[in-house]
Design a protein around this motif. Structure first.
Motif, short mmCIF file in Angstrom:
data_model
loop_
_atom_site.label_atom_id
_atom_site.label_comp_id
_atom_site.label_asym_id
_atom_site.label_seq_id
_atom_site.Cartn_x
_atom_site.Cartn_y
_atom_site.Cartn_z
N LEU A 146 0.82 -1.21 0.00
CA LEU A 146 0.00 0.00 0.00
C LEU A 146 0.86 1.26 0.00
CD1 LEU A 146 -2.89 -0.82 2.50
CD2 LEU A 146 -3.08 -0.41 0.04
N GLN A 156 -3.49 7.40 -6.89
CA GLN A 156 -4.57 6.74 -7.62
C GLN A 156 -4.22 5.32 -8.04
OE1 GLN A 156 -5.87 9.42 -10.74
NE2 GLN A 156 -6.96 10.69 -9.25
N ARG A 172 -3.80 1.10 -7.51
CA ARG A 172 -4.73 0.06 -7.10
C ARG A 172 -3.94 -1.20 -6.73
NH1 ARG A 172 -9.26 -0.92 -11.14
NH2 ARG A 172 -10.16 0.79 -9.96
N VAL A 205 -8.04 2.48 6.63
CA VAL A 205 -8.55 3.28 5.52
C VAL A 205 -7.87 4.62 5.36
CG1 VAL A 205 -10.77 2.12 5.40
CG2 VAL A 205 -10.51 4.09 6.88
N LEU A 236 -5.62 4.55 2.49
CA LEU A 236 -6.26 4.68 1.18
C LEU A 236 -6.52 6.15 0.85
CD1 LEU A 236 -8.91 1.80 1.51
CD2 LEU A 236 -6.55 1.67 0.65
N LEU A 237 -6.87 6.91 1.86
CA LEU A 237 -7.17 8.33 1.64
C LEU A 237 -5.94 9.16 1.32
CD1 LEU A 237 -9.70 8.87 4.56
CD2 LEU A 237 -10.22 8.75 2.12
N ASN A 246 -5.27 8.60 -2.42
CA ASN A 246 -6.40 8.22 -3.29
C ASN A 246 -6.16 6.87 -3.95
OD1 ASN A 246 -8.04 10.56 -2.88
ND2 ASN A 246 -6.61 11.69 -4.18
N VAL A 247 -5.78 5.89 -3.16
CA VAL A 247 -5.55 4.54 -3.68
C VAL A 247 -6.71 3.64 -3.28
CG1 VAL A 247 -3.04 4.81 -3.62
CG2 VAL A 247 -4.21 3.79 -1.67
N ASP A 248 -6.78 2.48 -3.94
CA ASP A 248 -7.81 1.54 -3.56
C ASP A 248 -7.29 0.12 -3.57
OD1 ASP A 248 -9.09 0.13 -6.20
OD2 ASP A 248 -8.49 2.17 -6.68
N VAL A 249 -8.02 -0.73 -2.88
CA VAL A 249 -7.71 -2.16 -2.79
C VAL A 249 -8.90 -2.90 -3.37
CG1 VAL A 249 -7.24 -4.08 -1.23
CG2 VAL A 249 -6.35 -1.80 -0.70
N ARG A 250 -8.63 -3.80 -4.29
CA ARG A 250 -9.70 -4.54 -4.95
C ARG A 250 -9.44 -6.03 -4.83
NH1 ARG A 250 -12.55 -2.72 -10.02
NH2 ARG A 250 -12.63 -0.95 -8.62
#
Length: 113
Positions: free
Chosen positions: A11, A17, A19, A36, A39-40, A43-47
């Protein structure tokens, strides 16, 4: 496939941005937790990528994927990593290599010569 500290490190190194795709856990203690705020920050995400679960409940999905993939394999655009080839009589050895984590790439068992 990461677990433990490697998950958190993954992470941290994501670009803005970015992923992180979770396909399984190969190491670490149990299933990692995501804070979380990480993530903020960028601006990243986990899928989660549950291909098998999705494919089993989506009629025609595997046939569609194969129809798109086969021409790429045949043309050489996609080259599956072949690790070893076994004669059919060596099938047990192939399974042993998988179980003992000696396999790299895909193992091929030849049914016909």
């Amino acid at each position: 496939m990461v677990g433990g500290d490697s998950f958190t490190d993954s992470l941290r190194v994501l670009a803005t941005q970015g992923r992180l795709l979770v396909i399984g856990f190969a190491a670490g203690q149990g299933i990692p937790e995501v804070k979380v705020n990480r993530l903020l920050l960028n601006n990243v995400d986990v899928r989660g990528v549950g291909w098998g679960a999705y494919a089993m409940v989506t009629p025609g999905f595997m046939q569609q994927q194969w129809a798109e993939l086969l021409p790429m394999i045949e043309s050489g655009i996609v080259r599956p990593p072949l690790g070893a080839t076994y004669a059919f009589e060596q099938f047990a050895a192939a399974l042993t290599d998988l179980a003992e984590r000696r396999a790299t790439g895909k193992l091929v068992v030849r049914v016909h010569d």
